[in-house]
Design a protein around this motif. Structure first.
Motif: not given
Length: 636
Positions: A443-453
Motif C-alpha cells: 500500500g505504499k505509494l511509489r513512482n515509476d522509479k520505485g521511490e516511495q513518496l
C-alpha cells in the motif's frame, strides 16, 4: 510558533525592517493617481487624501502628554529565538529583534490609515509629473546619535548598500526598479525610477532606514557584527547578551522627539527583549514577574495556563486586543522546487489529508477559523464566482489556467471534526495515484522509479509536534512516508534560506495595500534567490503578470479586483496547506502600564504608544490588585 499562530517570519529580527516595507511598499500620493502634480507635500498616501493636515500636532491614537519613563520587558519572537548580529539587512547571521528602533526613515507610517506616511527626516516630498522620480527635502536638524547631520549623501549611500549583493533579496527585488538616488544638495535627495510599475516606489524609498555613510565606510556593511550600529532613531543599544537578551535605551537627545509624528510615542526609557527557546519556561517566567508583556501564540496555553491568582485578581491582565490587519497566509508551505511536489494534484492531496476541524476541536479549543485565502480577513479575498471585473483580468490567461479558477475559488475541505476523515483520505490517495504514485503490495505509494513518496515537515519548536503528528499519521495511512523533523533554530533558519525542506510552517502578511512587496513572496525571481520569502517556490508567469496588475492598480477598486483574481490563481495552485487565523492579539501583561483611549487601527500600539504608570506599578508592588475596569479600554 507554539500551537496556534506562528509569529510572522516578516517580524523576525533578521527581517524586521522588511515587515515595515512589506506593509508600506505600495503607498503613494493621490497626486500620483491620474491628477496633476501638486506642490511638495508633508505626507503621501494612495487612493485618497491624507487624514492629517500639514499643521497636525500628533496622531489621534497617541496621548501627546504621555509621561516618559520606566521599562518594558518582553519576549523575543521569530524564527530562531536568538541572535548573533546587529546587522538586520544582510543574508548572513541572525539579527536581533526591534533594531528598527535605532533607525529613522524619510517618512513614517500613520497606523490609523491604511496607506499614509508623514515626514520624519524629510519634511516634504515632491513627485515628478511623469511619476518617474521623487524628491525629498530633508530637515537640517536631523542628526545621528553621534551628533553628525543626516545628509542627502547618507540617503544615497543607503540605497547603494541595500541594492548590494550582500543584502537580503527582499530588498534587492523590491528595489530593482529604483534606478538611482542622487544628492542635489546636502538637504535634497532625488530618487529616479525605471520601468512602468512605479506606483509604489516613492513611498517605498521613503520607508527605507537611513544609514550613516561615515559609519559604514569605517565598518563593513557585508559582515555580521555585534558592534551597536549608529542610527538616528529614538533608541540606542544599552546592553546585550548575545542570543539571550538585548536592552534598548531611549535617547534623551533624540533630534525628532518633538515632531508631530513622534509626539506621544516611544515612552519607555528602556525596552528589553529576553529570548526563550522553550515556550513553557517563557510563560512561567511571565507568571513569576520575570518580564512584563507576552503575546500568546498557543491556543492551549491561552485556554488552560492562565488560571492563576494574579490573573483572577487583575494583577496580570489577560486581554484580546483587536487585530484589524489582513491576517495573512499561514500554513504548511510546500517546496515546489522538488520534483515530487511539482504536480498540483499532489499538493491538492496534501490539503485533503489535513483535518483542521478535528485540530480546532481537540487542540485549539475552537478558537480559530480556517484560513482560505492569501488575503484572509480582508476585502481582497476572492469569494463566489468571479465578478465581471475579475473575469476581465483573468480572461487573457484562460489557456494557461485551470478551469476551476473561473468558478468558485478553491476552499479547503471541511470535515465533521470527529477524526474520521476517511472520505477525504480516499480522495487524496486517488489524486496521488492519478499523479503517478502507484501503491505497491504493502500500500505504499511509489513512482515509476520505485521511490516511495516521502515528506518531511521541518520545524524548530517542539510544541508544534502535537499538531503535525496527527497530520503525519494520516499521510502514512494513505501510503506516504511522512515524518516531523525538529532541528535547532540556527539550522532551521539556514535550511529555510537555502530551501532545504519539503514542507514547513510559515505565515506571511502582504499588508493593507499590497504592491511591489509581493514580488518577494510570489515572483519567479524570488523563487530562485536564496533567503527569499518565496518558500513555496511559486514561479508562474500568470502569477507574475497578475502581481504586476496589483502593483499597477490606479484605484482601490482596481487593486481589489486584481488581488481577488490573483487569489483565485494562487489558491488553485495548491502551494500550501492553509492553517488558521484569529482577528485579535492574545496578550498578557502585568498591570503597571497605561495607554491611550484609542488603539491604532492597524497595530496593537504596545511598544509605540503605551507608557509605564508609576501609580499602577506601586499598587502592583504592594500586592493590592486593581480591577481591570481601571484600564482605559481601546475603542473597538
Amino acid at each position: 510558533m507554539t500551537l496556534v499562530q506562528r509569529p510572522s517570519r516578516s517580524l523576525t529580527a533578521a527581517t524586521a525592517r522588511l515587515s515595515t516595507i512589506a506593509a508600506l511598499a505600495s503607498l503613494l500620493s493621490l497626486s500620483l493617481i491620474g491628477v496633476a502634480a501638486a506642490e511638495p507635500r508633508h505626507g503621501l498616501s494612495i487612493f485618497g487624501e491624507l487624514k492629517y493636515p500639514a499643521d497636525f500636532t500628533h496622531f489621534d491614537y497617541v496621548n501627546p502628554d504621555a509621561p516618559k519613563g520606566g521599562r518594558l520587558i518582553t519576549m523575543g519572537t521569530g524564527d530562531v529565538n536568538t541572535f548573533d548580529s546587529f546587522n538586520q539587512f544582510i543574508v548572513k547571521g541572525d539579527a536581533a529583534q526591534d533594531l528598527d528602533l535605532l533607525f529613522d526613515s524619510l517618512m513614517v507610517r500613520a497606523q490609523d490609515e491604511p496607506d499614509a506616511v508623514y515626514g520624519l527626516i524629510a519634511k516634504s516630498a515632491d513627485v515628478a509629473p511623469d511619476k518617474m522620480s521623487v524628491t525629498f527635502k530633508l530637515r537640517p536638524e536631523a542628526k545621528f546619535a553621534d551628533g553628525t547631520q543626516v545628509t542627502a549623501n547618507d540617503v544615497v549611500n543607503t540605497l547603494n548598500l541595500l541594492k548590494s549583493l550582500a543584502t537580503r533579496p527582499q530588498y534587492s527585488q523590491t528595489l530593482r526598479d529604483v534606478e538611482k538616488a542622487e544628492a542635489l544638495d546636502p538637504e535634497t535627495v532625488r530618487y529616479t525610477f525605471k520601468g512602468n510599475l512605479v506606483r509604489d516606489l516613492p513611498v517605498l524609498v521613503a520607508q527605507l532606514p537611513v544609514l550613516s555613510k561615515a559609519y559604514y565606510t569605517a565598518n563593513p556593511y557585508d559582515q555580521t557584527s555585534l558592534k551597536p550600529p549608529l542610527g538616528s532613531g529614538p533608541y540606542r543599544i544599552k546592553a546585550f547578551n548575545p542570543g539571550s537578551s538585548i536592552t534598548y535605551e531611549r535617547r534623551p537627545d533624540y533630534w525628532a522627539k518633538d515632531l508631530p509624528v513622534n509626539k506621544g510615542r516611544f515612552n519607555f526609557d528602556e525596552i528589553r527583549l529576553d529570548y526563550y527557546r522553550d515556550r513553557t519556561i517563557e510563560l512561567e517566567t511571565l507568571k513569576s514577574g520575570g518580564f512584563d508583556y507576552r503575546e500568546e501564540f498557543s491556543s492551549l496555553g491561552w485556554a488552560t495556563q492562565y488560571d492563576i491568582p494574579a490573573v483572577r485578581d487583575g494583577r496580570l491582565i489577560k486581554e484580546l486586543i483587536p487585530d484589524r490587519r489582513p491576517s495573512g497566509a499561514q500554513g504548511y508551505f510546500i517546496n515546489t522546487r522538488r520534483d515530487k511536489f511539482k504536480d498540483p494534484r499532489v499538493r491538492a492531496a496534501l490539503d485533503l489529508v489535513f483535518d483542521f476541524e478535528w485540530s480546532n476541536k481537540k487542540l485549539f479549543f475552537g478558537l480559530y477559523k480556517r484560513t482560505q485565502s492569501y488575503f484572509e480577513n480582508s476585502d481582497m479575498k476572492a469569494v463566489g464566482p468571479p465578478s465581471p471585473e475579475e473575469l476581465a483580468v483573468l480572461e487573457p490567461y484562460k489557456d494557461k489556467l485551470p478551469p476551476e479558477v473561473f468558478g468558485e475559488p478553491y476552499t479547503p475541505p471541511v470535515t465533521d471534526g470527529s477524526g474520521n476523515n476517511r472520505a477525504n483520505l480516499k480522495k487524496a490517495r486517488d489524486l496521488l495515484i492519478s499523479a503517478g504514485w502507484k501503491p505497491d503490495a504493502e500500500g505504499k505509494l511509489r513512482n515509476d522509479k520505485g521511490e516511495q513518496l516521502s515528506i518531511e515537515f521541518l520545524d524548530f519548536e517542539a510544541q508544534f509536534e502535537r499538531i503535525t503528528l496527527p497530520y503525519v499519521e494520516n499521510l502514512k495511512r494513505i501510503g506516504v512516508a511522512a515524518n516531523w523533523r525538529l532541528v535547532d533554530p540556527a539550522q532551521y533558519q539556514q535550511r529555510l534560506k537555502s530551501f532545504d525542506f519539503d514542507m514547513t510552517t510559515q505565515r506571511f502578511s502582504l499588508g493593507l495595500t499590497p504592491g511591489i512587496d509581493m514580488r518577494a513572496y510570489l515572483s519567479c525571481d524570488a523563487a530562485k534567490a536564496d533567503g527569499s520569502f518565496n518558500l513555496a517556490g511559486v514561479c508562474d508567469p500568470v502569477v507574475d503578470a497578475l502581481t504586476d496588475k496589483v502593483i499597477a492598480a490606479k484605484s482601490r477598486a482596481e487593486l481589489t479586483t486584481a488581488t481577488r483574481a490573483l487569489d483565485r490563481v494562487l489558491r488553485a495552485g495548491h502551494y500550501w496547506v492553509p492553517h488558521w487565523y484569529k482577528p485579535y492579539y492574545s496578550v498578557a501583561y502585568w498591570n503597571k502600564f497605561s495607554r491611550p483611549a484609542i488603539q491604532p487601527t492597524y497595530d496593537n500600539g504596545v511598544v509605540d504608544t503605551w507608557w509605564f504608570d508609576p501609580q499602577k506599578a506601586a499598587t502592583l508592588a504592594s500586592g493590592k490588585a486593581e480591577t481591570q475596569s481601571t484600564q482605559q479600554p481601546a475603542k473597538q
